[in-house]
Design an enzyme around this catalytic site. Sequence first.
Site, mmCIF file in Angstrom:
data_model
loop_
_atom_site.group_PDB
_atom_site.id
_atom_site.type_symbol
_atom_site.label_atom_id
_atom_site.label_comp_id
_atom_site.label_asym_id
_atom_site.label_seq_id
_atom_site.Cartn_x
_atom_site.Cartn_y
_atom_site.Cartn_z
ATOM 1 N N GLU A 1 -12.314 1.098 -3.928
ATOM 2 C CA GLU A 1 -11.886 0.382 -5.117
ATOM 3 C C GLU A 1 -11.151 -0.906 -4.771
ATOM 4 O O GLU A 1 -10.566 -1.062 -3.701
ATOM 5 C CB GLU A 1 -11.018 1.275 -5.993
ATOM 6 N N CYS B 1 0.707 9.567 4.035
ATOM 7 C CA CYS B 1 2.018 9.509 3.372
ATOM 8 C C CYS B 1 1.997 10.490 2.189
ATOM 9 O O CYS B 1 1.002 10.588 1.484
ATOM 10 C CB CYS B 1 2.303 8.092 2.900
ATOM 11 N N CYS C 1 1.078 9.328 -1.617
ATOM 12 C CA CYS C 1 -0.006 8.369 -1.820
ATOM 13 C C CYS C 1 -1.337 9.056 -2.121
ATOM 14 O O CYS C 1 -1.711 10.009 -1.433
ATOM 15 C CB CYS C 1 -0.142 7.500 -0.563
ATOM 16 N N GLY D 1 -6.321 2.602 2.574
ATOM 17 C CA GLY D 1 -6.475 2.453 4.019
ATOM 18 C C GLY D 1 -5.291 1.781 4.679
ATOM 19 O O GLY D 1 -4.458 1.147 4.033
ATOM 20 N N GLU D 2 -5.219 1.972 5.992
ATOM 21 C CA GLU D 2 -4.179 1.316 6.793
ATOM 22 C C GLU D 2 -4.836 0.149 7.533
ATOM 23 O O GLU D 2 -5.600 0.358 8.484
ATOM 24 C CB GLU D 2 -3.568 2.338 7.771
ATOM 25 N N SER E 1 -0.359 -5.493 4.295
ATOM 26 C CA SER E 1 0.692 -4.482 4.253
ATOM 27 C C SER E 1 0.379 -3.355 5.226
ATOM 28 O O SER E 1 -0.733 -2.844 5.251
ATOM 29 C CB SER E 1 0.778 -3.916 2.826
ATOM 30 N N SER F 1 5.628 -1.218 4.735
ATOM 31 C CA SER F 1 5.967 -0.103 3.844
ATOM 32 C C SER F 1 7.106 0.670 4.481
ATOM 33 O O SER F 1 6.877 1.513 5.341
ATOM 34 C CB SER F 1 4.746 0.806 3.650
ATOM 35 N N LEU F 2 8.307 0.354 4.068
ATOM 36 C CA LEU F 2 9.480 0.975 4.697
ATOM 37 C C LEU F 2 9.846 2.270 3.959
ATOM 38 O O LEU F 2 9.878 3.337 4.547
ATOM 39 C CB LEU F 2 10.647 -0.018 4.709
ATOM 40 N N HIS F 3 10.120 2.161 2.684
ATOM 41 C CA HIS F 3 10.317 3.302 1.772
ATOM 42 C C HIS F 3 11.504 4.209 2.085
ATOM 43 O O HIS F 3 11.725 5.182 1.357
ATOM 44 C CB HIS F 3 9.057 4.172 1.668
ATOM 45 N N ASN G 1 4.001 5.288 -8.778
ATOM 46 C CA ASN G 1 2.892 5.588 -9.669
ATOM 47 C C ASN G 1 2.554 7.053 -9.514
ATOM 48 O O ASN G 1 2.024 7.443 -8.474
ATOM 49 C CB ASN G 1 1.665 4.774 -9.212
HETATM 50 N N1 SAH Z 1 -1.638 1.435 4.164
HETATM 51 C C1 SAH Z 1 -0.919 0.265 3.907
HETATM 52 C C2 SAH Z 1 -1.496 -0.569 2.779
HETATM 53 C C3 SAH Z 1 -2.033 0.184 1.603
HETATM 54 S S1 SAH Z 1 -0.853 1.039 0.620
HETATM 55 C C4 SAH Z 1 0.545 0.587 3.644
HETATM 56 O O1 SAH Z 1 0.868 1.754 3.495
HETATM 57 O O2 SAH Z 1 1.334 -0.349 3.631
HETATM 58 C C5 SAH Z 1 -0.105 -0.315 -0.274
HETATM 59 C C6 SAH Z 1 1.261 0.005 -0.832
HETATM 60 O O3 SAH Z 1 1.163 0.939 -1.917
HETATM 61 C C7 SAH Z 1 2.166 0.633 0.202
HETATM 62 O O4 SAH Z 1 3.435 0.039 0.182
HETATM 63 C C8 SAH Z 1 2.210 2.063 -0.264
HETATM 64 O O5 SAH Z 1 3.329 2.718 0.224
HETATM 65 C C9 SAH Z 1 2.167 1.903 -1.771
HETATM 66 N N2 SAH Z 1 1.852 3.145 -2.493
HETATM 67 C C10 SAH Z 1 1.118 4.200 -2.078
HETATM 68 N N3 SAH Z 1 1.095 5.165 -3.024
HETATM 69 C C11 SAH Z 1 1.826 4.716 -4.055
HETATM 70 C C12 SAH Z 1 2.180 5.259 -5.328
HETATM 71 N N4 SAH Z 1 1.756 6.452 -5.713
HETATM 72 N N5 SAH Z 1 2.969 4.509 -6.143
HETATM 73 C C13 SAH Z 1 3.389 3.284 -5.760
HETATM 74 N N6 SAH Z 1 3.084 2.704 -4.585
HETATM 75 C C14 SAH Z 1 2.313 3.423 -3.731
HETATM 76 FE FE1 SF4 Z 2 -1.348 5.482 1.529
HETATM 77 FE FE2 SF4 Z 2 -0.757 3.302 3.025
HETATM 78 FE FE3 SF4 Z 2 0.266 5.715 3.606
HETATM 79 FE FE4 SF4 Z 2 -2.331 5.261 3.982
HETATM 80 S S1 SF4 Z 2 -0.644 4.272 5.026
HETATM 81 S S2 SF4 Z 2 -1.438 7.108 3.088
HETATM 82 S S3 SF4 Z 2 -2.768 3.929 2.244
HETATM 83 S S4 SF4 Z 2 0.647 4.496 1.759
#
Ligand code: SAH
Ligand code: SF4
Length: 379
Positions: free
Chosen positions: A100, A124, A127, A172-173, A204, A227-229, A305
């Site tokens: 998508e 993660c 996700c 994807g990463e 990202s 993506s620190l979180h 989300n």
């Molecule tokens: N894999 C890479 C890029 C794709 S994810 C990464 O993790 O950075 C892109 C962003 O969407 C990341 O910051 C990820 O943590 C965030 N993301 C994943 N699931 C999410 C969700 N359910 N709600 C909000 N953001 C989310």
């Molecule tokens: Fe989702 Fe990015 Fe984590 Fe992969 S690396 S599982 S796309 S948040």
Amino acid sequence: MTKTIETEGLKPSIYGLTREQLIAWVIDHGAKKFRAMQIWDWLYKKRVQSFDEMTNIGQAFIEQLQATFVLNPLQQRQVQEAKDGTVKYLFELPDGMLVETVLMRQKYGLSVCVTTQVGCNIGCTFCASGLIKKQRDLTAGEITAQIMLVQQYFDDRARDERVSHVVVMGIGEPFDNYDNVINFIKTINDDTGLAIGARHITVSTSGLAHKIREFAETGLQINLAISLHAPNNEVRTSIMRINRQFPIEKLFEAIDYYIEVTNRRVTFEYIMLSGVNDLPEHARELVALLKDKKKLVYVNLIPYNPVSEHDQYSRSPKEAVLKFYDILKKGGINCVIRQEHGTDIDAACGQLRSKTMKQDQADTKPFDAVTVGFEAKIK
Ligand code: SAH
Ligand code: SF4
């Protein structure tokens, strides 16, 4: 070995070649450099939809191109357009897999979020994309084609609008598919083609430290988001298992190196998960973690989300987000609360795809190609 479409015996897309690679291929096939520039122009300036439309290229050479490449490797399977102008596309790859792409209408222009892998192995826990293990990497051509098809959607509707920004934040990463992603970036950034400015491109990563270092050395002036979180290893490992391999200390060594080499600002993404990482103490820890590079970092607080399979998480209440924001600001950290897009469609990464796969599994009929281009009903 990761499966690629080439190993499946399918022709690669010509969109997968950077300009240098196209020139090399053309010269290798007995033509001159200017021929490559003509082809490049048909691809990215005139944006033709078949090789036959390249009217200044001889028939014999067109046949060589057709024997080696496909032009567009994707088929549009669904489109959802939300009230705020967000458009979500579901594309089918040549081997039937689904990806998508999301188009967001921003104040500053049209921004496309591209997918780089089918599924994701990082896993993660919040996700939707990580629910499906990586099936394969997308080729550079399949990533570039997402931009081309979104642009075509606007071209076809005679909307005189150009995709101006790209975020590599779909499924994807990206740094686990590094070479294809770098080729994709070079292609869309090329100023004789789509010419999407480097400062308008953001990639990202979940924090693959060795790749952040490699990326620092490419000289590409594009934006890096991490993506620190979480502000500490305990919380981060509990939601991102990649933190075991690249804990915060290793990650920040790589980020420091990136900043030293590029002198560019880094964005940190931080999803607000209620009770998990959104407490005032977490905000204070984050300030401490970032305090030595205040001018060079930016924190994006992202509303979670909800993903039905991850019902252990819920969105942080507004008060918690504002309090967190306040602590960061008072600590001198640049910070924004990210706006949501397309909340009336399935706009979070991986959501449309996983829903369609579930519907497909429930369907007795196999997928019917006639539904390509069908406009999904907006919820
Ligand atoms: N894999 C890479 C890029 C794709 S994810 C990464 O993790 O950075 C892109 C962003 O969407 C990341 O910051 C990820 O943590 C965030 N993301 C994943 N699931 C999410 C969700 N359910 N709600 C909000 N953001 C989310
Ligand atoms: Fe989702 Fe990015 Fe984590 Fe992969 S690396 S599982 S796309 S948040």
